[in-house]
Design an enzyme around this catalytic site. Structure first.
Site, short mmCIF file in Angstrom:
data_model
loop_
_atom_site.label_atom_id
_atom_site.label_comp_id
_atom_site.label_asym_id
_atom_site.label_seq_id
_atom_site.Cartn_x
_atom_site.Cartn_y
_atom_site.Cartn_z
N ASP A 99 -92.91 -18.42 -29.24
CA ASP A 99 -93.14 -17.27 -30.10
C ASP A 99 -92.58 -17.49 -31.51
OD1 ASP A 99 -94.01 -16.16 -27.78
OD2 ASP A 99 -92.76 -14.36 -27.89
N HIS B 120 -88.82 -20.18 -28.51
CA HIS B 120 -89.20 -19.93 -29.92
C HIS B 120 -89.18 -21.25 -30.67
CE1 HIS B 120 -87.79 -16.15 -28.22
NE2 HIS B 120 -88.59 -15.55 -29.09
NI NI Z 1 -91.14 -12.60 -31.41
#
Ligand code: NI
Length: 360
Positions: A171, A312
């Site tokens: 993400d 991430h």
């Molecule tokens: Ni996010």
């Protein structure tokens, strides 16, 4: 004698004059005939050809709309090969599938079919293929073709559905560490799903392109990384549309999935997004620890078949962890796939507006 000569001279002169007049008249008539024939040539020829092929105005309209049809091509990686799907046109249409294997000079027709989907089962793991499609309408008067569809260039990787699979998802990117993660994924014939933030896409166009090329999936993480549950219908749609528009300009297609920021969804968001909603069942908390070893442990100690793992790709520690996670997962017998591949290989169809935390 003189008179006779005069008379002859006069006769000769009048003859020459009359001849000259005739010549001028002839020239004028030929010239005007040429002019009129030139201006009339086009409509006459057009009429004749239209008559000879007997096209009614209605048919002519259909042919025009056929020629102007835009063919949209999409490509899915399946167990049986690359599955191509493209815009359906009227009955009797044939589709020519063109393919180019990376390294070859030209596209060649690999299939002509009346169906608006085709699976290329001759693909080999690790090779890169380009595809384009055009539609052909064969009539007794001749062959009419459309323009070519969009081109798709992608690496094929075959997975064994009887073996364990896991989906790594990233993400908040793309970011400066995305490139290194992609290089590692490519090296190990692994795929991941990147939920990108729309506003960041244009800073890392080459990474987005590379992800698509090596077979990774691009999902949407909204345009501004905002909580969708706090937005109006228009606000939600805008967040999705703006991201899709940027993706289309770079990779030629929209995001296929959505991951709402913070994982926040409600029934209203589900209704409006019109894409499968992917959350996760393994949270590495990589953003909180910022530790490569903790992120590595979080994955390797928790992982099981069908998991969707959250990371991430904007943190250096995550990148460092991923470079070790990928070979370690492979060693443990895991195949590293995208979320749609995970679903597809397990016989599940991802539905719009439905939330998936893992794929059993
Ligand atoms: Ni996010």
């Amino acid at each position: 004698m003189k008179r006779i000569l005069k008379e002859i001279n006069f006769k000769l002169l009048s003859c020459v004059f009359a001849g000259f007049l005739l010549f001028v008249l002839l020239c004028l008539s030929i010239f005007s005939a040429l002019l009129t024939s030139k201006t009339e040539q086009l409509p006459i020829a057009k009429k004749a050809s239209a008559d000879s092929v007997n096209i009614s105005s209605e048919q002519e309209l259909d042919i025009n709309s056929f020629i102007n049809s835009e063919i949209e091509l999409s490509l899915k990686s399946t167990e049986k090969g690359f599955k191509l799907e493209y815009t359906a046109l009227p009955n009797g249409t044939e589709y020519e599938i063109y393919r180019k294997v990376d390294g070859e000079k030209d596209f060649t027709v690999i299939e002509t079919t009346q169906k608006n989907k085709f699976t290329d089962s001759t693909v080999i793991t690790g090779k890169i293929y380009s595809y384009k499609v055009r539609a052909v309408l064969k009539q007794k008067e001749g062959v009419i073709t459309t323009e070519f569809s969009n081109r798709i260039k992608r690496k094929y990787v075959w997975f064994d559905k009887s073996k364990k699979m896991v989906a790594l998802t990233f993400d908040d990117g793309p970011g400066k560490y995305t490139k290194a993660i992609l290089k590692c994924l490519d090296k190990y014939d692994a795929h991941a799903t990147f939920f990108v933030v729309g506003s960041e896409i244009n800073k890392y166009k080459s990474s987005v392109k590379k992800a698509d090329l090596i077979g990774c999936e691009i999902g949407s993480h909204t345009y501004d990384h905002c909580d969708l549950t706090g937005l109006s219908k228009k606000g939600i749609k805008n967040q999705i549309k703006k991201t899709d528009k940027r993706l289309e300009a770079i990779i030629g297609h929209k995001a296929t999935l959505i991951r709402p920021p913070y994982g926040y969804v409600n029934s209203y968001v589900k209704q409006v997004v019109k894409k499968p909603i992917i959350t996760w069942n393994v949270d590495t908390r990589d953003w909180a620890t910022l530790s490569a070893s903790k992120t590595y442990k979080a994955v390797m100690e928790e992982v099981s078949d069908g998991d969707i793992i959250l990371m991430h790709d904007i943190h250096k520690s995550t990148k460092n962890a991923v470079l070790k996670i990928i070979p370690a997962l492979k060693k443990k017998g895991y195949q590293i796939v995208t979320v749609p591949e995970l679903a597809g290989y397990k016989g599940k169809k991802l539905k719009s507006g439905k939330v998936y935390t893992e794929i059993d």
